[in-house]
Design a protein around this motif. Structure first.
Motif, PDB file in Angstrom:
ATOM      1  N   GLN A 108      -9.529  -3.012   3.895  1.00 16.49           N
ATOM      2  CA  GLN A 108     -10.710  -3.810   3.602  1.00 16.49           C
ATOM      3  C   GLN A 108     -10.358  -4.984   2.677  1.00 16.49           C
ATOM      4  O   GLN A 108     -10.823  -6.114   2.880  1.00 16.49           O
ATOM      5  CB  GLN A 108     -11.782  -2.929   2.952  1.00 16.49           C
ATOM      6  CG  GLN A 108     -12.382  -1.884   3.874  1.00 16.49           C
ATOM      7  CD  GLN A 108     -13.265  -2.488   4.953  1.00 16.49           C
ATOM      8  OE1 GLN A 108     -13.670  -3.655   4.866  1.00 16.49           O
ATOM      9  NE2 GLN A 108     -13.572  -1.722   5.987  1.00 16.49           N
ATOM     10  N   ASP A 109      -9.541  -4.716   1.681  1.00 10.94           N
ATOM     11  CA  ASP A 109      -9.124  -5.776   0.766  1.00 10.94           C
ATOM     12  C   ASP A 109      -8.294  -6.829   1.498  1.00 10.94           C
ATOM     13  O   ASP A 109      -8.460  -8.035   1.260  1.00 10.94           O
ATOM     14  CB  ASP A 109      -8.319  -5.179  -0.387  1.00 10.94           C
ATOM     15  CG  ASP A 109      -7.887  -6.236  -1.400  1.00 10.94           C
ATOM     16  OD1 ASP A 109      -8.742  -6.691  -2.180  1.00 10.94           O
ATOM     17  OD2 ASP A 109      -6.693  -6.613  -1.397  1.00 10.94           O
ATOM     18  N   CYS A 144       0.818  -1.220   0.000  1.00 10.92           N
ATOM     19  CA  CYS A 144       0.000   0.000   0.000  1.00 10.92           C
ATOM     20  C   CYS A 144       0.850   1.268   0.000  1.00 10.92           C
ATOM     21  O   CYS A 144       0.770   2.070  -0.930  1.00 10.92           O
ATOM     22  CB  CYS A 144      -0.934  -0.004   1.213  1.00 10.92           C
ATOM     23  SG  CYS A 144      -2.008   1.452   1.322  1.00 10.92           S
ATOM     24  N   ARG A 175      -8.178   7.386   2.698  1.00  5.30           N
ATOM     25  CA  ARG A 175      -9.067   6.629   1.811  1.00  5.30           C
ATOM     26  C   ARG A 175      -8.353   5.421   1.212  1.00  5.30           C
ATOM     27  O   ARG A 175      -8.890   4.307   1.228  1.00  5.30           O
ATOM     28  CB  ARG A 175      -9.574   7.546   0.697  1.00  5.30           C
ATOM     29  CG  ARG A 175     -10.470   6.845  -0.321  1.00  5.30           C
ATOM     30  CD  ARG A 175     -10.958   7.823  -1.373  1.00  5.30           C
ATOM     31  NE  ARG A 175      -9.861   8.476  -2.068  1.00  5.30           N
ATOM     32  CZ  ARG A 175      -9.190   7.910  -3.069  1.00  5.30           C
ATOM     33  NH1 ARG A 175      -9.494   6.684  -3.494  1.00  5.30           N
ATOM     34  NH2 ARG A 175      -8.222   8.577  -3.668  1.00  5.30           N
ATOM     35  N   LYS A 176      -7.150   5.620   0.700  1.00  3.29           N
ATOM     36  CA  LYS A 176      -6.427   4.521   0.063  1.00  3.29           C
ATOM     37  C   LYS A 176      -5.986   3.459   1.069  1.00  3.29           C
ATOM     38  O   LYS A 176      -6.032   2.259   0.775  1.00  3.29           O
ATOM     39  CB  LYS A 176      -5.217   5.076  -0.681  1.00  3.29           C
ATOM     40  CG  LYS A 176      -5.595   5.891  -1.913  1.00  3.29           C
ATOM     41  CD  LYS A 176      -4.383   6.524  -2.582  1.00  3.29           C
ATOM     42  CE  LYS A 176      -4.787   7.302  -3.831  1.00  3.29           C
ATOM     43  NZ  LYS A 176      -3.652   8.018  -4.456  1.00  3.29           N
ATOM     44  N   GLU A 204      -7.522   2.767   3.913  1.00  2.23           N
ATOM     45  CA  GLU A 204      -8.719   2.046   4.334  1.00  2.23           C
ATOM     46  C   GLU A 204      -9.175   1.059   3.260  1.00  2.23           C
ATOM     47  O   GLU A 204      -9.602  -0.063   3.584  1.00  2.23           O
ATOM     48  CB  GLU A 204      -9.845   3.032   4.656  1.00  2.23           C
ATOM     49  CG  GLU A 204     -11.178   2.386   5.027  1.00  2.23           C
ATOM     50  CD  GLU A 204     -11.109   1.491   6.257  1.00  2.23           C
ATOM     51  OE1 GLU A 204     -12.038   0.665   6.445  1.00  2.23           O
ATOM     52  OE2 GLU A 204     -10.148   1.609   7.043  1.00  2.23           O
ATOM     53  N   ASP A 205      -9.091   1.446   1.982  1.00  2.00           N
ATOM     54  CA  ASP A 205      -9.425   0.518   0.901  1.00  2.00           C
ATOM     55  C   ASP A 205      -8.510  -0.711   0.945  1.00  2.00           C
ATOM     56  O   ASP A 205      -8.976  -1.845   0.748  1.00  2.00           O
ATOM     57  CB  ASP A 205      -9.287   1.208  -0.459  1.00  2.00           C
ATOM     58  CG  ASP A 205     -10.394   2.213  -0.726  1.00  2.00           C
ATOM     59  OD1 ASP A 205     -11.406   2.191   0.000  1.00  2.00           O
ATOM     60  OD2 ASP A 205     -10.236   3.028  -1.658  1.00  2.00           O
ATOM     61  N   TRP A 206      -7.227  -0.474   1.190  1.00  2.00           N
ATOM     62  CA  TRP A 206      -6.287  -1.600   1.285  1.00  2.00           C
ATOM     63  C   TRP A 206      -6.610  -2.479   2.486  1.00  2.00           C
ATOM     64  O   TRP A 206      -6.574  -3.710   2.386  1.00  2.00           O
ATOM     65  CB  TRP A 206      -4.849  -1.085   1.393  1.00  2.00           C
ATOM     66  CG  TRP A 206      -3.857  -2.198   1.511  1.00  2.00           C
ATOM     67  CD1 TRP A 206      -3.257  -2.876   0.486  1.00  2.00           C
ATOM     68  CD2 TRP A 206      -3.377  -2.790   2.726  1.00  2.00           C
ATOM     69  NE1 TRP A 206      -2.427  -3.871   0.994  1.00  2.00           N
ATOM     70  CE2 TRP A 206      -2.483  -3.835   2.360  1.00  2.00           C
ATOM     71  CE3 TRP A 206      -3.600  -2.546   4.078  1.00  2.00           C
ATOM     72  CZ2 TRP A 206      -1.827  -4.623   3.303  1.00  2.00           C
ATOM     73  CZ3 TRP A 206      -2.954  -3.331   5.029  1.00  2.00           C
ATOM     74  CH2 TRP A 206      -2.080  -4.354   4.635  1.00  2.00           C
TER      75      TRP A 206
END
Length: 246
Positions: free
Chosen positions: A218-219, A197, A211-212, A214-216
């Protein structure tokens, strides 16, 4: 009063003492005079400037007390505990730093469940002072763990976190100074966060980084296979563990 003392260090008015006995951490009553004697002995050597070999095997340890306090805490090595065999039994936490495109430094507090390898949260900010609030927020969703593994950084050694752990009944397991491998779950997770990340993204602002990241997260929890979990994602492994215990 103490039969064998092999480590002592003084920094300002702070005294750190440890014994070689391989037993659990204990507190031994000590008077101000005892602390003063230690300072007197160490006064012959300039520990602050490291001028020549010190008279003791000097280490800076996690537990210390101020001169004049009612007790000195004796440190006997890394805290050990059984392997976490169920979700939410033990968390590991640590800090990671990076920066945005303007050069502004951002810090991340990562939290990992030692059993399921889930990451309940990554707190991202320019400074992180609300550690207790973050832990309470996670606990409101998952419940409190029995223990938290953490290093000896100043953010973790303060009275505020110690008071929080006492009030919540959560044991703080400090690793041995200079031994990050003893916080293996957090170190492994932070390595993945860095490689997959932080090094792979360009953050234009704090909000963009949040944002980025948190997206990582979740993935990582929902999609990424984990070799130590029989190649299941952490969230799926946690769900199966919950069903088996139901």
């Amino acid at each position: 009063m103490v039969a064998e003392v092999d480590i002592a260090a003084v920094a300002g008015t702070t005294v750190v003492v440890a014994t070689t006995a391989a037993v659990a951490t204990t507190e031994v009553a000590a008077t101000t005079e005892v602390a003063a004697d230690i300072i007197k002995v160490l006064g012959s050597h300039n520990i602050k400037n490291r001028a020549g070999p010190p008279p003791f095997n000097v280490r800076f340890l996690s537990h210390c007390c101020t001169v004049g306090a009612p007790s000195l805490r004796f440190w006997t090595g890394a805290v050990s505990s059984p392997v976490a065999t169920r979700a939410n039994r033990r968390w590991s936490i640590d800090f990671v730093s990076d920066c945005v495109s303007t050069g502004r430094v951002i810090r991340m507090l990562t939290v990992v469940d030692d059993c399921t390898r889930e990451c309940p949260a990554i707190e991202v900010d320019t400074s992180l002072g609300g550690l207790r609030r973050l832990l309470d927020r996670i606990a409101s969703e998952r419940g409190l763990p029995e223990a938290i593994v953490l290093d000896n950084g100043p953010e973790f050694r303060g009275r505020a976190l110690a008071a929080w752990s006492e009030e919540r009944g959560v044991r703080l397991e400090f690793i041995q100074p200079g031994k990050p491998s003893q916080n293996a779950f957090a170190e492994s997770f932070n390595g993945r966060l860095r490689d997959e990340c932080l090094n792979a993204n360009w953050f234009t602002s704090l909000s963009d980084a949040r944002r980025k990241i948190e997206d990582w997260r979740q993935d990582y929890n929902q999609q990424r296979p984990h070799s130590s979990l029989n190649y299941l994602p952490p969230a799926e492994f946690a769900r199966q563990q919950s069903e088996l215990r139901a």
